[in-house]
Design an enzyme around this catalytic site. Structure first.
Site, PDB file in Angstrom:
ATOM      1  N   LYS A 145       0.820  -7.401  -3.598  1.00 42.73           N
ATOM      2  CA  LYS A 145       2.097  -7.233  -2.887  1.00 42.73           C
ATOM      3  C   LYS A 145       2.675  -8.588  -2.510  1.00 42.73           C
ATOM      4  CE  LYS A 145       1.804  -2.668  -2.151  1.00 42.73           C
ATOM      5  NZ  LYS A 145       2.600  -1.723  -2.871  1.00 42.73           N
TER       6      LYS A 145
ATOM      7  N   SER B   4       4.492  -1.852 -10.120  1.00 43.60           N
ATOM      8  CA  SER B   4       5.191  -2.095  -8.847  1.00 43.60           C
ATOM      9  C   SER B   4       5.595  -3.549  -8.638  1.00 43.60           C
ATOM     10  CB  SER B   4       4.325  -1.645  -7.669  1.00 43.60           C
ATOM     11  OG  SER B   4       3.238  -2.521  -7.487  1.00 43.60           O
TER      12      SER B   4
END
Lengths: 145, 423
Positions: free
Chosen positions: A100, A63
């Site tokens: 993230k 990701s």
């Protein structure tokens, strides 16, 4: 018994030092760099800003490929840094650690992946930031092993 | 009370240290009851607050509380001293960076000399320490501040039950806190003295502090008298001085002069290790982890600090085995050309001698070792000859401890480091 791998052990081994480039040898002329042979680049100095607060972790998944972080990369987490808008952070989410990009949009924290297949997450409860990431390490050259 | 000449100490104490270490890397364990087991999963050696509230007693044999653990779904971990040792170092290094004069007292406690900071806002100072240690390492700490070490320790125990900081600022406050503090919980008052004092009807620390010196000396000898003086606010334990620790044994010293030679560091550590092992045996205990450290002056470049830690497969108090680790630690961490100024070691993962039975048959001959050590402890002089023990370095046991619920060594082993999800 296995030896314990600590970041500072890198520092302790002369073999890990990288010599600064020296002037090519020219017969008859002493290099002006010869007086500075002691110089070396210390990877720990480069990658670890605050040792007691630094932890090395490993990325699992795809990701964050947009940020240049791939599955299996080493992630150097500094817990002493305060996260700001745009920081790469390791956050605690549902009892797991996730990597993230933190974005503050209209005063609201959002967690962004850097891969179009993953949707951003709006943080509605308290955001638990485990640490901030400034450096990652990728091991290349598996072909040589 | 705080005049310019009186000392001022802070005790920084990690809350439920082993349990807290586990939680740093396993957020799933937050707010769940959690216990940590001793070597070989024998008994409970650490409990989270939730586990304490469920009535799991400290030191209880695991098999005895198994049903209680199952009933309340209490999380269980085997001890991982490698993880705890690394986290301890991180806490201590953080303290060294943000305060001054840190004296490591045990794996999870340190004293700081705050004399220089007496005119500062001590509450703000303590809060900054707590917040920084928590943020950098993830470990929650409690802080007690007082003019003596014994009072600082007592204040830290009170802090643990309130908001994390307790400062004994004046005499009225000292008296109030002592009045509500049980004699048996005072630092340096052992179980024996605790029982004796109870028999005389002395319940609170304030009552003990009020007893006449002659009575104290008669019933508790000179060390007891020092503790009582400390309770009254008169410092008797100086910086780097203390009654024996409970969870670990630390021996460290500054060298008389800088040392640049491996053999000299080995000689110093041989001395410290021998002393630490004697202390260990005097307390009838065994160690399952040894950490060896030495460093150069922090004020000179290049600064170098070496720390090496080893898990000991079968807990031991056998000097040659401990020495073998100490020597290995020096050899692997030593860097030529550095002037070292201080060295030391810490023994942790301590257990009572009789907890160790499980490995009697596959381990080294404990009985023989104990006899030998007993003889050598009396014939103390021989211990200077560290070369005697080099041979024991070859007898490296290859079996493993029984630690079936051990967490990964998240912060020290590259193949066990924390996984961060990118999904």
């Amino acid at each position: 018994m296995q030896s314990i791998i600590r970041p500072r052990e890198l520092q302790a081994r002369p073999a890990k030092r990288v010599r600064l480039a020296l002037a090519p040898v020219q017969a008859g002329f002493p290099s002006p760099a010869d007086d500075h042979l002691d110089g070396h680049i210390d990877l720990n100095e480069l990658l670890i800003e605050n040792e007691p607060a630094t932890f090395i972790t490993r990325a699992a998944g795809d990701s964050m490929e947009g940020a240049g972080i791939f599955d299996g990369d080493l992630i150097i987490v500094n817990r002493a840094l305060r996260p700001v808008n745009g920081s790469l952070i390791v956050a605690e989410l549902n009892g797991e650690f996730t990597l993230k990009r933190l974005r503050i949009i209209a005063g609201q924290p959002w967690l962004y992946a850097e891969n179009a297949h993953y949707k951003p997450i709006r943080v509605t409860t308290e955001l638990n930031v485990w640490g901030v990431v400034k450096h990652t390490i990728r091991i290349h050259g598996h072909a040589h092993e | 009370m705080h005049t310019n000449n009186t000392p001022l100490y802070a005790l920084i104490d990690c809350n439920n240290f082993y349990a807290s270490c586990e939680r740093v890397f396993q957020p799933k364990l937050n707010s769940k009851p959690l216990v940590v087991l001793s070597n070989n999963d024998g008994c409970i050696i650490a409990r989270s607050n939730e586990a304490k509230q469920l009535g799991i007693p400290m030191g209880a044999p695991y098999f005895k509380v198994r049903s209680l653990i199952a009933e309340h779904n209490i999380q269980v971990r085997s001890s991982n001293y490698e993880l705890y040792g690394d986290m301890s170092q991180r806490v201590m290094r953080t303290l060294a960076q943000i305060t001054s004069d840190v004296e490591i007292y045990s794996i999870d406690e340190a004293f700081c000399d705050l004399s220089k900071f007496r005119h500062q806002d001590l509450h703000a100072y303590a809060k900054n320490i707590r917040d920084t240690v928590r943020q950098w390492t993830g470990i929650p700490v409690s802080i007690g501040i007082a003019p003596t070490k014994t009072l600082a320790k007592l204040a830290s125990q009170i802090a643990k039950k309130s908001n994390g900081v307790a400062i004994i600022e004046d005499d009225a406050m000292r008296r109030t806190l002592l009045a509500g503090f049980a004699v048996r919980d005072i630092w340096g008052i052992g179980r024996q003295h605790g029982k004796m004092l109870a028999a005389y009807g002395i319940q609170s620390a304030l009552e003990l502090a009020g007893m006449p010196d002659s009575w104290i000396r008669q019933h508790m000898q000179i060390t007891g008298l020092r503790t009582v003086h400390e309770l009254r606010g008169i410092a008797c334990f100086a910086y780097n001085e203390q009654p024996p620790a409970k969870k670990s044994i630390t021996t460290s010293r500054m060298f008389g002069r800088p040392i640049t030679d491996t053999d000299e560091i080995i000689a110093a550590l041989t001395k410290y290790t021998t002393r630490a092992a004697e202390k260990l045996r005097a307390e009838q205990r065994l160690a399952s982890r040894i950490d060896i450290f030495f460093h150069s002056s922090r004020f000179k470049q290049p600064f170098h600090e070496s720390r090496r830690g080893y898990d000991i497969p079968t807990a031991t108090a056998y000097t040659p085995e401990l020495l073998a680790y100490a020597i290995r630690g020096v050899r692997s961490g030593f860097r030529p050309g550095i002037s070292y100024v201080k060295a030391g070691l810490m023994l942790s993962g301590l257990s009572a001698v009789d907890e160790q039975q499980l490995h009697l048959f596959d381990g080294p001959n404990i009985e023989q070792q104990t006899t030998l050590m007993g003889m050598l402890d009396t014939a103390n002089k021989r211990w200077g000859q560290h070369t005697l023990f080099y041979g024991s370095m070859g007898t490296q046991p290859s079996w493993e401890m029984k630690r079936t619920m051990r967490s990964p060594s998240f912060s020290t082993r590259i193949d066990e480091i924390l996984r961060v999800e990118c999904r």
